[in-house]
Design a protein around this motif. Sequence first.
Motif, mmCIF file in Angstrom:
data_model
loop_
_atom_site.group_PDB
_atom_site.id
_atom_site.type_symbol
_atom_site.label_atom_id
_atom_site.label_comp_id
_atom_site.label_asym_id
_atom_site.label_seq_id
_atom_site.Cartn_x
_atom_site.Cartn_y
_atom_site.Cartn_z
ATOM 1 N N UNK A 53 0.853 -1.182 0.000
ATOM 2 C CA UNK A 53 0.000 0.000 0.000
ATOM 3 C C UNK A 53 0.892 1.236 0.000
ATOM 4 N N UNK A 54 0.848 2.020 -1.075
ATOM 5 C CA UNK A 54 1.832 3.094 -1.220
ATOM 6 C C UNK A 54 1.621 4.226 -0.222
ATOM 7 N N UNK A 55 2.731 4.768 0.252
ATOM 8 C CA UNK A 55 2.679 5.994 1.029
ATOM 9 C C UNK A 55 2.838 7.137 0.043
ATOM 10 N N UNK A 56 1.818 7.947 -0.124
ATOM 11 C CA UNK A 56 1.881 9.066 -1.046
ATOM 12 C C UNK A 56 2.538 10.233 -0.339
ATOM 13 N N UNK A 57 3.853 10.417 -0.573
ATOM 14 C CA UNK A 57 4.589 11.462 0.112
ATOM 15 C C UNK A 57 4.008 12.837 -0.116
ATOM 16 N N UNK A 58 3.430 13.053 -1.286
ATOM 17 C CA UNK A 58 2.903 14.373 -1.614
ATOM 18 C C UNK A 58 1.725 14.724 -0.710
ATOM 19 N N UNK A 59 0.958 13.731 -0.310
ATOM 20 C CA UNK A 59 -0.182 13.971 0.568
ATOM 21 C C UNK A 59 0.236 13.940 2.035
ATOM 22 N N UNK A 60 1.069 12.968 2.375
ATOM 23 C CA UNK A 60 1.432 12.785 3.785
ATOM 24 C C UNK A 60 2.231 13.971 4.328
ATOM 25 N N UNK A 61 2.952 14.670 3.475
ATOM 26 C CA UNK A 61 3.795 15.765 3.953
ATOM 27 C C UNK A 61 3.067 17.095 4.021
ATOM 28 N N UNK A 62 1.858 17.151 3.474
ATOM 29 C CA UNK A 62 1.115 18.414 3.445
ATOM 30 C C UNK A 62 0.827 18.868 4.869
ATOM 31 N N UNK A 63 1.190 20.135 5.154
ATOM 32 C CA UNK A 63 0.925 20.711 6.471
ATOM 33 C C UNK A 63 1.994 20.436 7.511
ATOM 34 N N UNK A 64 3.035 19.700 7.148
ATOM 35 C CA UNK A 64 4.103 19.411 8.110
ATOM 36 C C UNK A 64 5.137 20.542 8.122
ATOM 37 N N UNK A 65 5.913 20.580 9.189
ATOM 38 C CA UNK A 65 6.992 21.566 9.317
ATOM 39 C C UNK A 65 8.320 20.824 9.387
ATOM 40 N N UNK A 66 9.203 21.124 8.467
ATOM 41 C CA UNK A 66 10.477 20.412 8.350
ATOM 42 C C UNK A 66 11.630 21.385 8.580
ATOM 43 N N UNK A 67 12.597 20.976 9.389
ATOM 44 C CA UNK A 67 13.812 21.762 9.615
ATOM 45 C C UNK A 67 14.946 21.159 8.792
ATOM 46 N N UNK A 68 15.623 21.994 8.001
ATOM 47 C CA UNK A 68 16.756 21.551 7.185
ATOM 48 C C UNK A 68 18.017 22.239 7.687
ATOM 49 N N UNK A 69 19.094 21.462 7.866
ATOM 50 C CA UNK A 69 20.404 22.032 8.182
ATOM 51 C C UNK A 69 21.405 21.537 7.146
ATOM 52 N N UNK A 70 21.923 22.471 6.339
ATOM 53 C CA UNK A 70 22.883 22.124 5.284
ATOM 54 C C UNK A 70 23.687 23.384 4.978
ATOM 55 N N UNK A 71 25.014 23.268 4.998
ATOM 56 C CA UNK A 71 25.841 24.458 4.792
ATOM 57 C C UNK A 71 25.920 24.891 3.330
ATOM 58 N N UNK A 72 25.341 24.095 2.413
ATOM 59 C CA UNK A 72 25.340 24.455 1.000
ATOM 60 C C UNK A 72 23.992 25.088 0.646
ATOM 61 N N UNK A 73 24.009 26.377 0.345
ATOM 62 C CA UNK A 73 22.759 27.101 0.098
ATOM 63 C C UNK A 73 22.000 26.569 -1.104
ATOM 64 N N UNK A 74 22.721 26.111 -2.124
ATOM 65 C CA UNK A 74 22.046 25.575 -3.314
ATOM 66 C C UNK A 74 21.271 24.317 -2.941
#
Length: 382
Positions: free
Chosen positions: A241-262
């Motif tokens: 049963x597929x996890x539809x990432x596009x739906x499951x991630x809607x409304x979530x808050x994600x923190x990204x840490x990466x020293x490369x701005x691109x």
Amino acid sequence: MNQNYDILSRLSHEIRTPLNSIIGLNRLIMENVGNEETVKKISNQINLASSFILDLVNNIIDAGELDTKSISLNPSIFSIKKLLDELCATYKTAAENDNLTFQATIPEPFPEFVSLDKFRFAQVLSNLLSNAVRFNKKDGRIDFIAEDLGTFQGGIHTLRFTISDSGIGIPEEKFKDIFKLFTSVTETDEKAVYGTGMGLYVSDHIIRLMDSKINVRSVEGSGSTFWFEIKVPVPDSEETKPINGKEELKGTTILIADDNNINCNIVKHLLESFGCTVEVTTTGEDAVALFAASEPHHYDAILLDIRMPGLDGLEACRRIRALGGEGSFSPDALEIPIIAMTANVMDSDRQKSFEAGMNGHINKPIDPDMLYTTLAASIVRN
């Protein structure tokens, strides 16, 4: 010729050829801004050249890891039909660029989902298909066939994959050497020097880890056929049963840490386009501080680069986990999904991520599907 010089010369050629294409094609894009059809066609060519460089880098890393016997398999459930469609589309384009005919055949019945190491499996097929293009002849042909040979007890299927070409073939005296590291098919054919001799070496070891072997049949001057059979678990419908990432991630808050701005901007754009709120920092110290200062459950997941100046991603993960526990101000510190997003792609790197307390490990360059499904699966489980 000195062997080390010969190896470096091959690697230089293999990198510079697609790199030259990328640089030239990018210039063409800048000259054709506004011409959507032309830009799309050129972008597809850039994607193809980039894939060749990535395949080469993966083979270089794995050739080194095989020396230490540190390669392992990491099975996951995925759509094998989708993967085969993507690979065939890529190498059909590569074949047509060289005026070759590419034919893919996947007769039914064939499983939709399997449990297999997707990255390693794709790597083997990419190496074999790349060789079929590389060592072919003008107006030649490539045939790819994927077959399901039958089901055995426990939902195990035997799948056979065959790649045939009408190219230069392999001299009989080279048969015993083609799976050795840095071995060329022939020293006399000018096209044969355009290979590193790593693809078959790496592929053979991967297939042996899958308890099988790569077979070859060839006639010099008349083409080659490579094939292998692997026993693959086919999961039941509930597991697929597929996890539809596009739906499951809607409304979530994600923190990204990466020293490369691109890199940050690429991932931020991907996640925001599917309804995520994204916060970005460029240091491990700031990632820990932002999490510590946030309200409980403010973040749904954290993406950490491993190599950052100062506090690296592994230590940042450890410090975030240490904020949790009984009576802490960060009760979600022990449960929040923390995922490595890194160019450290060796199996030993993956193990270090998990030992540091991470829930997942996503390799750079980022595969959007892998990013979505890894995040979605981690958040759902949490």
